[in-house]
Design an enzyme around this catalytic site. Structure first.
Site, mmCIF file in Angstrom:
data_model
loop_
_atom_site.group_PDB
_atom_site.id
_atom_site.type_symbol
_atom_site.label_atom_id
_atom_site.label_comp_id
_atom_site.label_asym_id
_atom_site.label_seq_id
_atom_site.Cartn_x
_atom_site.Cartn_y
_atom_site.Cartn_z
ATOM 1 N N GLU A 123 0.821 -1.211 0.000
ATOM 2 C CA GLU A 123 0.000 0.000 0.000
ATOM 3 C C GLU A 123 0.857 1.263 0.000
ATOM 4 O O GLU A 123 0.516 2.255 -0.644
ATOM 5 C CB GLU A 123 -0.959 0.004 1.196
ATOM 6 C CG GLU A 123 -2.090 -1.001 1.092
ATOM 7 C CD GLU A 123 -3.072 -0.685 -0.037
ATOM 8 O OE1 GLU A 123 -3.099 0.467 -0.515
ATOM 9 O OE2 GLU A 123 -3.798 -1.605 -0.443
ATOM 10 N N CYS A 164 -13.539 2.628 -15.440
ATOM 11 C CA CYS A 164 -13.788 4.063 -15.255
ATOM 12 C C CYS A 164 -12.456 4.818 -15.308
ATOM 13 O O CYS A 164 -12.064 5.502 -14.372
ATOM 14 C CB CYS A 164 -14.505 4.290 -13.921
ATOM 15 S SG CYS A 164 -15.323 5.887 -13.789
ATOM 16 N N CYS A 179 -25.238 6.122 -13.048
ATOM 17 C CA CYS A 179 -24.170 7.121 -13.144
ATOM 18 C C CYS A 179 -24.685 8.428 -13.745
ATOM 19 O O CYS A 179 -25.119 8.467 -14.901
ATOM 20 C CB CYS A 179 -23.020 6.572 -13.984
ATOM 21 S SG CYS A 179 -21.647 7.726 -14.158
#
Length: 393
Positions: free
Chosen positions: A74, A224, A240
């Protein structure tokens, strides 16, 4: 999906777009969760190594994973994409397989392994964090992760949901983009962060947070996307607002970008009679803190490179130099500036002068063979390649 998107609003007419979006999103949340989890199961990434069990299987709902490799990944992913991070993460885990091994390592070895990933302060913070965590269990709440250096709310949420399957929301760049389009947010996410955190928490599936957050990130990275979203295959298309308005690629709204500063840097490649080159280690601050480099600095307005190098090496190392021919030019773009590096071969004006660490941490004379033992910024790579060839010396 048959759900109707909320009515798109313009920035001028929208009194409280975040509140409107949150209310509508709360109503749609169960349907959105189900659609995204089904899409993620069919099309998401299920073989990311730090999210697998010790037998290389995807984790079951509620199953705990080792937080250490997830934490490392991360932090690496904070400014870098998965495909770039993967080989670095694998090398890191081979060299530092546990918090204990990382805490015991030298900063030199940590930075050397990070070389090429950029944003080197991330490596130093991981190293510091390992020393803070030594002998303690991994935190299971936001507060426990947020006290570690370099950990923000989204990184902490991702670690907690990935490792423990706990219901903590995330808000990385992919998620901001998805939510901005879903709600057709009239303002840049950075200006309404609290509202975007509310949206991410509203839509999060509290029963399957690990699978949901992973699917949400996968949706942002594969469907996206910033410039050419594949709306035809998006599980949230029917809900959306940006898609309904016909302009999803216009979102997220961005502030006008400022031109990047451009800096011209004179760099001295100082060689001695023993075929050694002089390098120094940057102070532990800023983007490249702790890295090794060839001495030099910004050229002042109207200053020649020869004068620039004489001044910089005197200020930085306390030595006088003779500046000879130019040997390389490199232009490198960082996120916050562009630098144009001009490298010149130099020698000490007095052969027995001793460079001192005045504007840096330390200095070293190194040979062609030992250059690889030091971590340099990516901008120096082309020069390093040249220096590694015997004919240069």
């Amino acid at each position: 999906s048959s759900a109707m998107p909320w009515r798109p609003t313009s920035p001028a007419s929208s009194q409280a777009p975040a509140a409107q979006a949150a209310g509508r999103l709360g109503e749609l949340a169960p349907e959105l969760r189900a659609a995204l989890l089904a899409w993620g199961y069919a099309h998401g990434r299920h073989q990311i190594p730090w999210k697998l069990t010790p037998t290389d299987a995807p984790a079951s709902p509620g199953e705990q994973l080792d937080p250490y490799p997830i934490w490392v990944a991360e932090v690496m992913l904070q400014q870098t994409q998965v495909q770039v991070v993967l080989p670095y993460w694998q090398r890191w885990m081979a060299a530092f397989p546990s918090v204990e091994v990382l805490a015991a390592a030298s900063e030199h070895d940590v930075l050397l392994l990070w070389q090429g990933l950029g944003y080197y302060s991330r490596a130093r913070r991981l190293h510091q964090g390992a020393r803070q965590l030594l002998g303690q269990p991994f935190p299971r709440d936001l507060e426990g992760w947020l006290v570690l250096p370099g950990i923000g709310r989204s990184t902490a949420g991702s670690i907690l949901s990935s490792a423990f399957d706990l219901p903590f929301a995330i808000l990385d760049g992919n998620v901001k983009r998805v939510l901005a389009r879903l709600t057709r947010s009239p303002r840049p996410p950075a200006r309404v962060l609290a509202g975007f955190w509310q949206l991410s928490e509203l839509v999060l599936d509290p029963r399957r947070p690990r699978a949901f957050n992973q699917a949400l990130m996968d949706l942002g990275s594969s469907i996206c996307t910033p410039r050419h979203p594949s709306c035809g295959t998006c599980p949230w298309q029917g809900s959306c607002a940006a898609y309904a308005a016909g302009d999803p690629a216009s979102y997220p709204v961005k502030d006008a970008s400022k031109p990047l500063p451009f800096q011209v840097i004179g760099v001295g490649v100082v060689l001695n009679a023993a075929d050694q080159v002089l390098i120094d280690q940057r102070l532990n601050e800023g983007l490249l803190g702790g890295m090794w480099e060839f001495p030099g600095g910004k050229r002042e307005l109207g200053e020649s490179f020869e004068d620039c190098l004489r001044r910089e090496l005197h200020e930085e190392l306390g030595v006088a130099v003779c500046v000879h021919e130019e040997i390389e030019r490199i232009t490198h773009r960082y996120p916050e500036k562009t630098v144009h590096l001009r490298f010149f071969r130099c020698t000490l004006a007095e052969a027995d002068a001793k460079p001192r660490a005045i504007g840096c941490q330390s200095v070293a004379w190194v040979t062609r063979k030992t250059l690889g033992n030091y971590s340099f910024p990516a901008a120096d790579e082309r020069l390093l390649e040249k220096l590694r060839t015997a004919d240069f010396w």
